[in-house]
Design a protein around this motif. Structure first.
Motif, short mmCIF file in Angstrom:
data_model
loop_
_atom_site.label_atom_id
_atom_site.label_comp_id
_atom_site.label_asym_id
_atom_site.label_seq_id
_atom_site.Cartn_x
_atom_site.Cartn_y
_atom_site.Cartn_z
N UNK A 150 25.35 20.63 34.77
CA UNK A 150 24.48 20.19 33.48
C UNK A 150 26.00 21.52 32.68
N UNK A 151 26.04 22.52 33.15
CA UNK A 151 26.80 23.15 31.97
C UNK A 151 28.11 23.52 33.40
N UNK A 152 29.42 22.81 32.84
CA UNK A 152 30.23 22.81 34.03
C UNK A 152 30.69 24.24 33.47
N UNK A 153 30.11 24.87 34.47
CA UNK A 153 30.73 26.37 34.71
C UNK A 153 32.76 26.62 35.00
N UNK A 154 33.80 26.37 35.04
CA UNK A 154 34.56 26.65 35.76
C UNK A 154 34.82 28.29 36.14
N UNK A 155 34.93 28.31 37.12
CA UNK A 155 35.71 29.11 38.54
C UNK A 155 37.31 29.25 39.29
N UNK A 156 37.00 30.73 38.49
CA UNK A 156 38.99 31.08 38.32
C UNK A 156 39.59 31.22 40.23
N UNK A 157 40.35 31.47 40.33
CA UNK A 157 40.59 31.95 41.51
C UNK A 157 41.34 33.38 40.56
N UNK A 158 42.11 34.16 41.18
CA UNK A 158 42.91 35.73 40.85
C UNK A 158 44.10 35.94 40.92
N UNK A 159 44.17 34.71 40.53
CA UNK A 159 46.01 34.24 39.67
C UNK A 159 46.76 34.93 40.45
N UNK A 160 48.37 34.55 40.20
CA UNK A 160 49.85 34.36 40.42
C UNK A 160 50.42 35.19 39.99
N UNK A 161 51.88 36.06 39.70
CA UNK A 161 52.18 36.20 39.40
C UNK A 161 53.38 35.54 38.79
N UNK A 162 53.88 35.51 38.11
CA UNK A 162 54.94 34.71 38.68
C UNK A 162 56.14 35.26 37.67
N UNK A 163 57.72 35.63 38.02
CA UNK A 163 58.63 35.90 37.19
C UNK A 163 59.65 34.92 38.14
N UNK B 28 31.38 29.60 24.79
CA UNK B 28 31.71 29.84 26.37
C UNK B 28 32.60 31.06 25.56
N UNK B 29 32.06 32.33 26.60
CA UNK B 29 32.32 33.86 26.64
C UNK B 29 32.91 34.14 27.76
N UNK B 30 33.78 34.19 28.49
CA UNK B 30 34.17 34.74 29.62
C UNK B 30 34.59 36.38 29.38
N UNK B 31 35.27 36.69 31.11
CA UNK B 31 35.24 38.80 30.87
C UNK B 31 36.48 38.19 31.85
N UNK B 32 37.73 38.87 31.63
CA UNK B 32 37.79 38.68 32.88
C UNK B 32 38.51 40.49 32.97
N UNK B 33 38.34 40.72 34.22
CA UNK B 33 39.55 42.20 33.83
C UNK B 33 41.06 42.11 34.77
N UNK B 34 41.28 43.49 34.66
CA UNK B 34 42.47 43.39 34.43
C UNK B 34 43.09 43.11 36.01
N UNK B 35 44.21 41.57 36.55
CA UNK B 35 44.42 41.41 38.06
C UNK B 35 43.94 40.69 38.64
N UNK B 36 42.27 40.20 37.63
CA UNK B 36 41.27 39.04 37.96
C UNK B 36 41.83 37.67 37.08
N UNK B 37 40.86 36.49 37.59
CA UNK B 37 40.76 35.59 36.77
C UNK B 37 39.43 35.63 36.38
N UNK B 38 39.60 34.84 34.72
CA UNK B 38 38.29 34.94 34.22
C UNK B 38 36.96 34.65 34.65
N UNK B 39 35.91 34.91 33.90
CA UNK B 39 33.81 35.12 34.81
C UNK B 39 33.95 34.31 33.93
N UNK B 40 33.10 32.95 33.78
CA UNK B 40 31.80 33.47 32.87
C UNK B 40 31.06 33.46 33.08
N UNK B 41 30.45 34.28 31.14
CA UNK B 41 29.83 35.43 30.61
C UNK B 41 28.34 34.61 30.45
N UNK B 42 28.56 33.74 29.47
CA UNK B 42 27.34 33.31 28.13
C UNK B 42 28.27 32.09 28.16
N UNK B 43 27.03 30.72 28.37
CA UNK B 43 27.48 28.88 28.15
C UNK B 43 26.24 29.06 26.77
#
Lengths: 114, 112
Positions: A99-112, B34-49
């Protein structure tokens, strides 16, 4: 193990080269996304996919292409890299059944791009 | 003008302080916040919706939405050094994740 993984984590390439960034997820989510993050511009959506056969352009798709090889895999390609594609790239997933469509993020790729 | 404006900071506060992070927006169609928190060198994570106006509390975090002023806030009580991160607001008119508009993020540093 991380639920959303991205490879590589860091990449340096030259202008004109083709590169691919890969994303895999073990969350069983149907939806996957590619974003780029730039200082002062925030996160911007490049492409998104609601399932293997459904791929859509986001806000800034020019210069990029994607492939959804399986429900768990979503790749982003830069056909001919240019310096202004230097950024932090994130893959994300979501589950349309929630119901709350939360997105889950990966750790990222730093591209130069040089 | 951007649809979502967020002060980039950095914001530096001592441990234990109450932190207020804010975003303003121009699109009156936004209903999901929404509020997301992002630590250095990490992806955002959901805090509040949150949906529509009002407050939502989760532990030390409170999200507040004022749609009449097009203004949202995240309050952090009893801030800890582990709260040091970048906080991104995000909002959507439809509730679907493909239509999120993100703020640029506010960098928070909580000092001992």
């Amino acid at each position: 193990d991380a639920d959303v993984t991205q490879t590589p984590r860091n990449r340096i390439t030259k202008t004109g080269k083709r590169i691919m960034l890969e994303c895999s997820q073990t969350k069983g989510h149907d939806r996957m996304y590619w974003y780029r993050q730039d200082p002062g511009l925030g996160l911007r959506l490049i492409y998104y996919s609601f399932d293997v056969k459904d791929i859509n352009k986001g806000e800034i798709s020019d210069g990029y292409s994607v492939s959804r090889q399986a429900q768990a895999k979503f790749s982003l390609s830069l056909e001919s890299a240019i310096p202004n594609q230097t950024a932090l790239y994130f893959c994300a997933t979501s589950d349309r059944r929630t119901s709350e469509e939360t997105q889950y993020f990966g750790p990222g790729t730093r591209l130069l791009v040089l | 003008q951007k649809e979502v404006e967020q002060d980039p900071g950095p914001l530096s506060v001592p441990e234990g302080a109450i932190v207020s992070l804010n975003c303003t927006y121009s699109n009156s169609a936004f209903q999901y916040f929404m509020w997301y928190r992002q630590y250095s060198r990490k992806g955002p994570e959901l805090l509040m919706y949150t949906y529509s106006s009002g407050n939502k509390e989760d532990g030390r975090f409170t999200a507040q939405v004022d749609k009449s002023s097009k203004y949202i806030s995240l309050f952090i009580r009893d801030s800890q050094p582990s709260d040091s991160a970048t906080y991104l607001c995000a909002m959507s008119a439809t509730g679907t994740a493909s239509k999120l508009t993100f703020g640029t993020g506010t960098r928070l540093q909580v000092t001992l």
